[in-house]
Design a protein around this motif. Structure first.
Motif, short mmCIF file in Angstrom:
data_model
loop_
_atom_site.label_atom_id
_atom_site.label_comp_id
_atom_site.label_asym_id
_atom_site.label_seq_id
_atom_site.Cartn_x
_atom_site.Cartn_y
_atom_site.Cartn_z
N GLY A 36 0.78 -1.23 0.00
CA GLY A 36 0.00 0.00 0.00
C GLY A 36 0.81 1.28 0.00
N ASP A 37 2.13 1.21 -0.18
CA ASP A 37 2.90 2.45 -0.20
C ASP A 37 2.82 3.10 -1.59
N ARG A 38 3.43 4.25 -1.73
CA ARG A 38 3.33 5.02 -2.97
C ARG A 38 3.90 4.29 -4.17
N SER A 39 4.99 3.56 -3.97
CA SER A 39 5.58 2.86 -5.11
C SER A 39 4.64 1.75 -5.61
N GLN A 40 3.90 1.12 -4.72
CA GLN A 40 2.95 0.11 -5.16
C GLN A 40 1.80 0.75 -5.92
N ILE A 41 1.32 1.88 -5.45
CA ILE A 41 0.25 2.59 -6.16
C ILE A 41 0.74 3.04 -7.53
N ALA A 42 1.96 3.54 -7.61
CA ALA A 42 2.53 3.95 -8.90
C ALA A 42 2.68 2.75 -9.83
N THR A 43 3.06 1.61 -9.30
CA THR A 43 3.20 0.40 -10.11
C THR A 43 1.85 -0.05 -10.64
N ILE A 44 0.82 0.06 -9.83
CA ILE A 44 -0.54 -0.29 -10.28
C ILE A 44 -0.95 0.62 -11.43
N LEU A 46 1.01 2.30 -13.46
CA LEU A 46 1.86 2.04 -14.62
C LEU A 46 1.42 0.77 -15.34
N SER A 47 1.07 -0.26 -14.60
CA SER A 47 0.66 -1.51 -15.25
C SER A 47 -0.70 -1.39 -15.91
N ALA A 48 -1.51 -0.44 -15.47
CA ALA A 48 -2.80 -0.21 -16.13
C ALA A 48 -2.60 0.44 -17.50
N ALA A 49 -1.54 1.21 -17.64
CA ALA A 49 -1.29 1.94 -18.88
C ALA A 49 -0.28 1.26 -19.79
N LYS A 50 0.57 0.43 -19.25
CA LYS A 50 1.67 -0.18 -20.01
C LYS A 50 1.59 -1.70 -19.94
N ASN A 51 2.56 -2.35 -20.55
CA ASN A 51 2.64 -3.80 -20.56
C ASN A 51 2.89 -4.32 -19.14
N PRO A 52 1.97 -5.11 -18.58
CA PRO A 52 2.13 -5.58 -17.19
C PRO A 52 3.34 -6.48 -16.98
N TYR A 53 3.75 -7.23 -18.01
CA TYR A 53 4.94 -8.08 -17.86
C TYR A 53 6.20 -7.23 -17.73
N GLY A 54 6.30 -6.19 -18.53
CA GLY A 54 7.44 -5.28 -18.43
C GLY A 54 7.46 -4.56 -17.10
N VAL A 55 6.27 -4.16 -16.63
CA VAL A 55 6.18 -3.49 -15.33
C VAL A 55 6.59 -4.44 -14.21
N THR A 56 6.17 -5.70 -14.29
CA THR A 56 6.52 -6.69 -13.27
C THR A 56 8.03 -6.92 -13.22
N VAL A 57 8.63 -7.14 -14.39
CA VAL A 57 10.07 -7.40 -14.43
C VAL A 57 10.84 -6.16 -13.98
N GLY A 58 10.45 -4.99 -14.48
CA GLY A 58 11.12 -3.75 -14.09
C GLY A 58 10.97 -3.45 -12.61
N GLY A 59 9.77 -3.67 -12.08
CA GLY A 59 9.54 -3.43 -10.65
C GLY A 59 10.35 -4.38 -9.78
N CYS A 60 10.39 -5.66 -10.15
CA CYS A 60 11.18 -6.64 -9.39
C CYS A 60 12.66 -6.31 -9.43
N GLY A 62 14.08 -3.33 -10.10
CA GLY A 62 14.32 -2.09 -9.36
C GLY A 62 14.29 -2.30 -7.86
N HIS A 63 13.32 -3.07 -7.38
CA HIS A 63 13.23 -3.33 -5.95
C HIS A 63 14.42 -4.17 -5.47
N SER A 64 14.84 -5.13 -6.29
CA SER A 64 16.00 -5.96 -5.92
C SER A 64 17.27 -5.13 -5.81
N ILE A 65 17.47 -4.23 -6.75
CA ILE A 65 18.65 -3.36 -6.71
C ILE A 65 18.62 -2.47 -5.47
N CYS A 66 17.46 -1.87 -5.22
CA CYS A 66 17.31 -0.99 -4.06
C CYS A 66 17.54 -1.75 -2.75
#
Length: 106
Positions: A36-44, A46-60, A62-66
């Motif tokens: 429920g934090d801001r990054s999760q809301i932003a990911t939701i 982004l995935s509504a507007a863009k390819n959800p597979y790309g958003v999933t891989v990019g989000g994972c 990015g979060h792994s690097i962080c």
């Protein structure tokens, strides 16, 4: 001979158990902290507007690097500063941000 093999076997089980416990604790803590934090809301959004597979891989990724940077930074910090000091100043900064949000961003 049997004593040493049972000793190494229990030692191996203890290391495995410790690893699993750390894994479960890290997974639970990260999941609950991120829910429920801001990054999760932003990911939701982004995935509504863009390819959800790309958003999933990019989000994972990015979060792994962080998280990796946080782990390495925490390891280096722990070598120089006590956990009690880090906890104190972390709590103090958290309170300052909370007071700032409460009184100055009304």
């Amino acid at each position: 001979q049997q004593t040493s093999s049972s000793s190494s076997s229990s030692s191996s089980r203890q290391e495995k158990s410790t690893w699993v416990e750390i894994f479960v604790q890290s997974l639970s803590l990260t999941f609950l902290a991120e829910w429920g934090d801001r990054s999760q809301i932003a990911t939701i959004a982004l995935s509504a507007a863009k390819n959800p597979y790309g958003v999933t891989v990019g989000g994972c990724l990015g979060h792994s690097i962080c998280t990796g940077m946080a782990v390495m930074g925490g390891r280096m910090l722990a070598a120089r500063i006590s956990e009690k000091t880090v906890t104190f100043y972390g709590g103090l900064i958290f309170l300052v941000f909370g007071l700032h949000s409460l009184f100055l961003e009304g």
